[in-house]
Design an enzyme around this catalytic site. Structure first.
Site, short mmCIF file in Angstrom:
data_model
loop_
_atom_site.label_atom_id
_atom_site.label_comp_id
_atom_site.label_asym_id
_atom_site.label_seq_id
_atom_site.Cartn_x
_atom_site.Cartn_y
_atom_site.Cartn_z
N ASP A 70 0.75 -1.20 -0.03
CA ASP A 70 0.17 -0.19 0.05
C ASP A 70 0.88 1.25 0.00
OD1 ASP A 70 0.75 -0.69 2.80
OD2 ASP A 70 -0.51 1.17 3.24
N GLU A 122 -0.09 -0.65 5.56
CA GLU A 122 1.15 -0.24 6.60
C GLU A 122 0.97 1.01 6.81
OE1 GLU A 122 5.01 1.53 7.76
OE2 GLU A 122 3.83 1.91 5.98
#
Length: 346
Positions: A70, A122
């Site tokens: 991400d 994250e």
């Protein structure tokens, strides 16, 4: 050696440009599913998709290379200029992730079994790393892939507390109001605010404030969010008490929390990464970071953990994210040399 370097750089260029073309802000990691399915087949690496978080794991073994797929929001069209690759996530952390994938592939071809993960979320609440914990994954050694200038080994991160504060007051006509929730709470914010100054001092930073519905009525409710960062030597309870005492009339709720992490500089992962850099005539530097990473979460699996990766950390989250193919090659080589050493210890 030259042939190997050119092979790695060509593969990195191909894979990174492909991955950068896929927009994967936090909670949208499923967009990368076809990418991981393709490289699983092309690189002969077993693929596992964690169902709750849409995290991806390639390969097999007791050593984990853990990065994240991400990114922060804001797509940047990928491009390459003079062996510099630009795009959202080029630095944080698709560049390190691609380095890890290539290292895993090359190690697997040599018979050294290792796993690499493109974890989810994250940049938000680390649901990918938390799913590894919840499902009792076990690894002997973990290297976390985050940009560390290809030279630095991160041994310490601060922790974070995300705190919601809900306050209520008496609405009054603004032309004659004796009380104002915005003014009252603003004074308290100024008193509790701790500006980020240095690593060892905690910071308390207001990031969201919402109040009021009408131009001529003072608000009945106010929402405030505080982002709290603290080092392992700071006392979490003291920080919470300080804020609670400052806002006795409000309701406080911790909406997310990440503990600080500090590992021994003598742990095998730190040592193997340092030696891997020295073998390339690169002087390693042990550093601590003011933010957080999945290392804060994954320390619960093993304390034999450290963070390392290619990419200029000053470019994280900016519109100027870029990484060189030479940096990626150094990352690949460092991961491989470190794991070849760790593999002997299993």
């Amino acid at each position: 050696m030259l042939q190997e370097k050119e092979l790695v750089k060509q593969k990195a260029k191909e894979l990174l440009l492909d991955l950068l073309s896929i927009y994967t802000p936090s909670k949208s990691e499923a967009n990368a599913t076809k990418f991981f399915e393709k490289i699983s087949k092309d690189l002969n690496l077993k693929l596992e998709i964690l169902p709750d978080s849409n995290s991806f794991i390639l390969g097999e073994g007791d050593i984990l290379l853990a990065s994240h797929v991400d990114t922060v929001y804001g797509y940047i069209e990928p491009k390459i200029e003079n062996e510099l690759i630009y795009g959202r996530g080029a630095v944080d952390a698709k560049g390190p992730l691609i380095s890890m994938i290539i290292a895993t592939w090359l190690l697997n071809e040599k018979g050294i079994k290792v796993r690499v993960s493109g974890l989810a979320d994250e940049e938000s609440t680390s649901i990918g790393a938390k799913e590894l914990i919840a499902k009792n994954y076990n690894f002997k050694y973990i290297i976390v892939g985050e940009p560390s200038n290809a030279t630095d080994i991160v041994v310490e991160y601060r922790g974070s507390i995300q705190l919601d504060i809900m306050c209520e007051g008496t609405p009054e006509h603004s032309s004659s109001a004796k009380n104002n929730l915005i003014v009252d709470i603003s004074k308290k914010i100024i008193e509790v605010y701790k500006q980020p100054e240095n690593y060892d001092k905690p910071s308390i930073v207001p990031t969201i404030i919402r109040a009021g519905e009408s131009y001529n009525v003072t608000p009945a409710k106010l929402y405030l969010h505080l982002d709290i960062r603290y080092a392992i030597n700071n006392k979490r309870e003291d920080l919470i008490k300080e804020i609670t005492d400052k806002f006795p009339e409000c309701n406080l709720k911790i909406v997310d929390e990440t503990p600080p992490v500090k590992v021994s500089i003598n742990n095998p992962v730190v040592k193997s990464l340092a030696r891997a850099l020295l073998k390339q005539n690169i002087k390693p530097r042990l550093v601590k970071k003011a933010g957080t990473s999945d290392m804060n979460i994954l320390q619960r699996i093993t304390t034999n953990i450290a963070t390392y990766g290619p990419g200029n950390s000053m470019l994280e989250h900016t519109t100027q994210e870029k990484i060189s193919l030479d940096e990626i090659y150094i990352g690949v080589k460092t991961y491989m040399l470190a794991i070849e050493e760790l593999w002997q210890k299993i």
